[in-house]
Design a protein around this motif. Structure first.
Motif, PDB file in Angstrom:
ATOM      1  N   GLU A  35      -3.838 -13.516   0.933  1.00 47.16           N
ATOM      2  CA  GLU A  35      -4.783 -14.211   0.061  1.00 47.16           C
ATOM      3  C   GLU A  35      -4.079 -15.018  -1.033  1.00 47.16           C
ATOM      4  OE1 GLU A  35      -7.522 -11.355  -1.412  1.00 47.16           O
ATOM      5  OE2 GLU A  35      -8.328 -10.843   0.567  1.00 47.16           O
ATOM      6  N   SER A  36      -3.142 -14.372  -1.743  1.00 47.20           N
ATOM      7  CA  SER A  36      -2.495 -15.053  -2.865  1.00 47.20           C
ATOM      8  C   SER A  36      -1.289 -15.870  -2.451  1.00 47.20           C
ATOM      9  CB  SER A  36      -2.075 -14.023  -3.913  1.00 47.20           C
ATOM     10  OG  SER A  36      -1.052 -13.180  -3.383  1.00 47.20           O
ATOM     11  N   ILE A  37      -0.764 -15.616  -1.226  1.00 44.50           N
ATOM     12  CA  ILE A  37       0.454 -16.265  -0.721  1.00 44.50           C
ATOM     13  C   ILE A  37       1.621 -15.985  -1.673  1.00 44.50           C
ATOM     14  CG2 ILE A  37       1.383 -18.367   0.347  1.00 44.50           C
ATOM     15  CD1 ILE A  37      -1.124 -17.384   1.607  1.00 44.50           C
ATOM     16  N   LYS A  38       1.622 -14.837  -2.302  1.00 41.58           N
ATOM     17  CA  LYS A  38       2.744 -14.430  -3.136  1.00 41.58           C
ATOM     18  C   LYS A  38       3.723 -13.604  -2.298  1.00 41.58           C
ATOM     19  CE  LYS A  38       0.142 -14.220  -7.483  1.00 41.58           C
ATOM     20  NZ  LYS A  38      -0.348 -13.336  -8.575  1.00 41.58           N
ATOM     21  N   LYS A  39       5.006 -13.710  -2.639  1.00 38.04           N
ATOM     22  CA  LYS A  39       6.005 -12.895  -1.966  1.00 38.04           C
ATOM     23  C   LYS A  39       5.885 -11.453  -2.458  1.00 38.04           C
ATOM     24  CE  LYS A  39       9.531 -16.493  -1.332  1.00 38.04           C
ATOM     25  NZ  LYS A  39      10.931 -16.882  -1.633  1.00 38.04           N
ATOM     26  N   GLN A  40       5.754 -10.544  -1.516  1.00 35.54           N
ATOM     27  CA  GLN A  40       5.646  -9.130  -1.848  1.00 35.54           C
ATOM     28  C   GLN A  40       6.449  -8.288  -0.872  1.00 35.54           C
ATOM     29  OE1 GLN A  40       1.301  -8.503  -1.933  1.00 35.54           O
ATOM     30  NE2 GLN A  40       1.434  -8.457  -4.169  1.00 35.54           N
ATOM     31  N   GLN A  41       6.643  -7.038  -1.255  1.00 32.51           N
ATOM     32  CA  GLN A  41       7.169  -6.038  -0.326  1.00 32.51           C
ATOM     33  C   GLN A  41       6.021  -5.084  -0.013  1.00 32.51           C
ATOM     34  OE1 GLN A  41      10.788  -4.088  -1.559  1.00 32.51           O
ATOM     35  NE2 GLN A  41      11.568  -5.948  -2.514  1.00 32.51           N
ATOM     36  N   LYS A  42       5.756  -4.897   1.261  1.00 30.50           N
ATOM     37  CA  LYS A  42       4.614  -4.078   1.644  1.00 30.50           C
ATOM     38  C   LYS A  42       4.999  -3.058   2.708  1.00 30.50           C
ATOM     39  CE  LYS A  42       0.624  -7.027   0.633  1.00 30.50           C
ATOM     40  NZ  LYS A  42      -0.604  -7.650   1.187  1.00 30.50           N
ATOM     41  N   GLY A  43       4.382  -1.908   2.590  1.00 31.03           N
ATOM     42  CA  GLY A  43       4.405  -0.931   3.662  1.00 31.03           C
ATOM     43  C   GLY A  43       3.139  -1.055   4.478  1.00 31.03           C
ATOM     44  N   LEU A  44       3.258  -0.868   5.797  1.00 29.63           N
ATOM     45  CA  LEU A  44       2.122  -1.041   6.695  1.00 29.63           C
ATOM     46  C   LEU A  44       1.783   0.274   7.381  1.00 29.63           C
ATOM     47  CD1 LEU A  44       3.282  -4.274   8.589  1.00 29.63           C
ATOM     48  CD2 LEU A  44       2.254  -4.108   6.308  1.00 29.63           C
ATOM     49  N   VAL A  45       0.508   0.410   7.729  1.00 29.85           N
ATOM     50  CA  VAL A  45       0.061   1.506   8.584  1.00 29.85           C
ATOM     51  C   VAL A  45      -0.565   0.876   9.819  1.00 29.85           C
ATOM     52  CG1 VAL A  45      -1.431   3.514   8.822  1.00 29.85           C
ATOM     53  CG2 VAL A  45      -0.334   3.025   6.630  1.00 29.85           C
ATOM     54  N   ILE A  46       0.031   1.168  10.982  1.00 26.61           N
ATOM     55  CA  ILE A  46      -0.443   0.631  12.250  1.00 26.61           C
ATOM     56  C   ILE A  46      -0.991   1.775  13.075  1.00 26.61           C
ATOM     57  CG2 ILE A  46       0.192  -0.673  14.318  1.00 26.61           C
ATOM     58  CD1 ILE A  46       2.550  -1.818  12.727  1.00 26.61           C
ATOM     59  N   GLU A  47      -2.266   1.722  13.393  1.00 27.14           N
ATOM     60  CA  GLU A  47      -2.908   2.792  14.147  1.00 27.14           C
ATOM     61  C   GLU A  47      -2.519   2.729  15.623  1.00 27.14           C
ATOM     62  OE1 GLU A  47      -4.281   5.493  14.117  1.00 27.14           O
ATOM     63  OE2 GLU A  47      -5.487   5.838  12.326  1.00 27.14           O
ATOM     64  N   GLN A  48      -2.952   3.750  16.368  1.00 30.26           N
ATOM     65  CA  GLN A  48      -2.535   3.888  17.753  1.00 30.26           C
ATOM     66  C   GLN A  48      -3.090   2.791  18.662  1.00 30.26           C
ATOM     67  OE1 GLN A  48      -3.951   7.508  19.467  1.00 30.26           O
ATOM     68  NE2 GLN A  48      -6.055   7.223  18.767  1.00 30.26           N
ATOM     69  N   ASP A  49      -4.115   2.068  18.191  1.00 29.23           N
ATOM     70  CA  ASP A  49      -4.610   0.947  18.988  1.00 29.23           C
ATOM     71  C   ASP A  49      -3.896  -0.359  18.648  1.00 29.23           C
ATOM     72  OD1 ASP A  49      -5.599   0.408  16.479  1.00 29.23           O
ATOM     73  OD2 ASP A  49      -7.700   0.233  17.096  1.00 29.23           O
ATOM     74  N   GLY A  50      -2.878  -0.284  17.756  1.00 31.97           N
ATOM     75  CA  GLY A  50      -2.111  -1.455  17.386  1.00 31.97           C
ATOM     76  C   GLY A  50      -2.652  -2.201  16.183  1.00 31.97           C
ATOM     77  N   THR A  51      -3.753  -1.754  15.629  1.00 27.24           N
ATOM     78  CA  THR A  51      -4.358  -2.425  14.487  1.00 27.24           C
ATOM     79  C   THR A  51      -3.657  -2.040  13.189  1.00 27.24           C
ATOM     80  OG1 THR A  51      -6.509  -2.372  15.584  1.00 27.24           O
ATOM     81  CG2 THR A  51      -6.502  -2.788  13.212  1.00 27.24           C
ATOM     82  N   ILE A  52      -3.388  -3.042  12.332  1.00 30.10           N
ATOM     83  CA  ILE A  52      -2.884  -2.766  10.983  1.00 30.10           C
ATOM     84  C   ILE A  52      -4.083  -2.360  10.126  1.00 30.10           C
ATOM     85  CG2 ILE A  52      -1.725  -3.711   8.960  1.00 30.10           C
ATOM     86  CD1 ILE A  52      -0.286  -5.668  10.807  1.00 30.10           C
ATOM     87  N   VAL A  53      -4.186  -1.068   9.809  1.00 31.34           N
ATOM     88  CA  VAL A  53      -5.374  -0.556   9.132  1.00 31.34           C
ATOM     89  C   VAL A  53      -5.233  -0.538   7.619  1.00 31.34           C
ATOM     90  CG1 VAL A  53      -6.130   0.815  11.102  1.00 31.34           C
ATOM     91  CG2 VAL A  53      -4.582   1.828   9.399  1.00 31.34           C
ATOM     92  N   GLY A  54      -4.022  -0.799   7.124  1.00 26.89           N
ATOM     93  CA  GLY A  54      -3.846  -0.809   5.682  1.00 26.89           C
ATOM     94  C   GLY A  54      -2.443  -1.190   5.286  1.00 26.89           C
ATOM     95  N   THR A  55      -2.289  -1.669   4.049  1.00 22.16           N
ATOM     96  CA  THR A  55      -0.983  -2.017   3.504  1.00 22.16           C
ATOM     97  C   THR A  55      -0.897  -1.522   2.071  1.00 22.16           C
ATOM     98  OG1 THR A  55      -1.672  -4.163   2.609  1.00 22.16           O
ATOM     99  CG2 THR A  55      -0.937  -4.118   4.918  1.00 22.16           C
ATOM    100  N   GLN A  56       0.317  -1.398   1.586  1.00 25.25           N
ATOM    101  CA  GLN A  56       0.557  -1.034   0.196  1.00 25.25           C
ATOM    102  C   GLN A  56       1.689  -1.896  -0.335  1.00 25.25           C
ATOM    103  OE1 GLN A  56      -0.824   1.248  -2.226  1.00 25.25           O
ATOM    104  NE2 GLN A  56       0.529  -0.063  -3.437  1.00 25.25           N
ATOM    105  N   ALA A  57       1.421  -2.680  -1.365  1.00 28.60           N
ATOM    106  CA  ALA A  57       2.447  -3.518  -1.976  1.00 28.60           C
ATOM    107  C   ALA A  57       3.248  -2.714  -2.993  1.00 28.60           C
ATOM    108  CB  ALA A  57       1.807  -4.722  -2.646  1.00 28.60           C
TER     109      ALA A  57
END
Length: 497
Positions: A84-106
């Motif tokens: 949304e902001s197009i800002k550079k960030q470092q994020k952790g991702l959670v990818i569920e077993q169906d391959g969907t990215i269900v959440g992130t944490q900056a």
């Protein structure tokens, strides 16, 4: 939430991006082959990946693996452009077993060298997964008290602390935080650290899985894969059981070299805790109690009781409290194994029928006290009790005497540490592989050396025999054989002081 099977891929920073991605995929496949339901990576596990909006080709590769293997992937920090902001960030991702990215944490708190390049996240968020509520704390976020209070307010079932210690003090602090935080949330805390050198810093690893105030899995400084389920799943690190681990709670006997270390740095899947130095103290029963206390902190550990000549009452008491067996070295007391004071222990040993670990081979005492052949009468009195002869005599003529005893007594097993490859090969030719048990010898630096030596025997045995030799036999003798009643007694022991 019950504890899922969690694998932590404790890996080093790699400059070549495609190689780093390939390695990550290999780690995921290895975890899946061991039955993992969740795979967790540290920060920078894909190195300096291009700063792109997600999803991208790198996250797509992870999603494909999650979908193909049916597991969830939790990443340490990736460099991204916020959608949304197009800002550079470092994020952790959670990818569920169906391959969907269900959440992130900056990431919120940055090192000074990172601040000019990245925008901090706006706060802690909770990610809803099939395993419950999840919070990711990246880097310095994991050490900030205010952020922890924020994370705790979400009542997470699991917290992943993707942060990396640079020295032993920091690693110990992280391990203690994991325990206290897991007790705080009455859930699971995972520490997934980087290993190796990155950005001018050297990181030493030390992955941890803790649940409700109990350490379930820990790793030292070697690349490793940790795996856990509630409460007795294996710690996968070469997949072996070490039957001769040494935690020196007391000073070492004169001439017996050992290296003090914290008890929370295991190399192997399951541990037997013993302290040869306890045999020379005035209160060996107290040392036995301390070993039981240490073992209580991790369901993968069992404590052995020191066997002191003519002190059968103390041995009986420790066995009743849940000690998984006993360890003997009567030479330290200038006793021979057939002395009445040593034989007085055999009625207690016979009643409990838990394994006996015996030191064999040249040690710190005069050689006339060390001869293995003198155990003959002792072994006659405990025909139904497994006996593990540590070091298997080490060298001729002690090795020859151990072979003679093992030929005569089917309950005798030979532990492999300190034996040369040649003697290990000769032992297999004389007794077969079914009488051998792997052990590292216990000193801090011995594990990999002993394991590499053991691997040289693979061509001599079948796959089933290899599994038994490298871990399953010791697991059956100690962990599987200990009765549930005895195991439960470990839970009522309380730390003193």
């Amino acid at each position: 939430m019950s504890i899922p099977r969690i694998a932590i891929c404790q890996i080093a920073y790699m400059r070549e991006l495609d190689k780093a991605l390939t390695r990550a995929v290999e780690c995921i496949r290895q975890a899946a082959s061991r039955g993992a339901e969740i795979v967790v990576f540290p920060e920078w596990f894909l190195g300096l990946n291009p700063v792109e909006v997600i999803p991208n080709r790198f996250t797509d590769s992870l999603s494909i693996m999650a979908r193909e293997l049916g597991l969830m992937i939790i990443t340490g920090s990736l460099r991204v452009l916020d959608n949304e902001s197009i800002k550079k960030q470092q994020k952790g991702l959670v990818i569920e077993q169906d391959g969907t990215i269900v959440g992130t944490q900056a990431k919120i708190i940055f090192q000074p060298t990172e601040r000019p390049w990245f925008e901090p996240g706006s706060g802690i968020s909770v990610i809803h997964t099939r395993f419950g509520r999840l919070v990711i704390l990246l880097g310095l976020d994991a050490l900030d008290g205010d952020l922890w209070d924020n994370a705790r307010s979400y009542q997470p079932d699991m917290v992943v602390m993707a942060t990396s210690p640079r020295n032993v003090a920091e690693r110990n602090q992280l391990q203690e935080l994991a325990v206290s935080h897991s007790l705080d949330i009455q859930g699971t805390v995972v520490v997934s650290p980087l290993l190796g050198r990155f950005a001018g810093q050297n990181y030493i690893g030390g992955a941890v899985i803790s649940h409700k105030g109990r350490l379930l899995s820990m790793a030292g400084e070697e690349p490793t894969l940790l795996l856990t389920e509630d409460p007795q799943a294996p710690l996968i690190q070469l997949g072996v059981t070490d039957v001769s681990y040494y935690i020196p709670l007391t000073p070492a006997p004169p001439g017996l070299a050992c290296h003090a270390r914290r008890a929370i740095e295991p190399e192997a899947e399951k541990k037997l805790l013993l302290d040869w130095g306890a045999l020379l103290t005035h209160e060996p029963r107290l040392i036995g109690q301390q070993l039981l206390h240490v073992a209580q902190d991790n369901p993968r550990w069992l404590a052995l009781a020191p066997g002191i000549p003519n002190q059968s009452h103390d041995l009986e008491s420790l066995l009743e409290q849940g000690a998984a067996g006993t360890y003997l070295y009567p030479a330290l007391h200038h006793h021979l194994p057939y002395d009445p004071e040593v034989l007085a222990l055999t009625p207690v040993i016979s009643r409990f029928k838990r394994p006996v670990v015996i030191h064999t081979g040249p040690g710190p005492m005069p050689l006339r006290w060390e001869s293995p052949i003198f155990w003959d009468e002792f072994l006659q009195k405990i025909p139904d009790v497994p006996v593990i002869m540590v070091h298997a005599g080490t060298m001729p003529p002690f090795w020859d005497e151990v072979i003679m005893l093992a030929t005569r007594y089917p309950q005798v097993y030979l532990e492999t540490s300190l034996l040369s490859v040649e003697l290990l090969q000769r032992t297999i030719s004389l007794l077969g592989p079914n009488r051998l048990i792997f052990g590292s010898g216990g000193a801090e630096s011995h594990f990999l050396e002993e394991w590499q030596k053991l691997e040289s025997l693979k061509p001599l045995v079948s796959a089933v025999e290899w599994a038994e030799l490298s871990g399953q036999r010791a697991k059956k003798l100690f962990f599987d054989a200990l009765s549930p009643v005895s195991q439960n007694k470990l839970t009522v022991i309380r730390r003193q002081g």
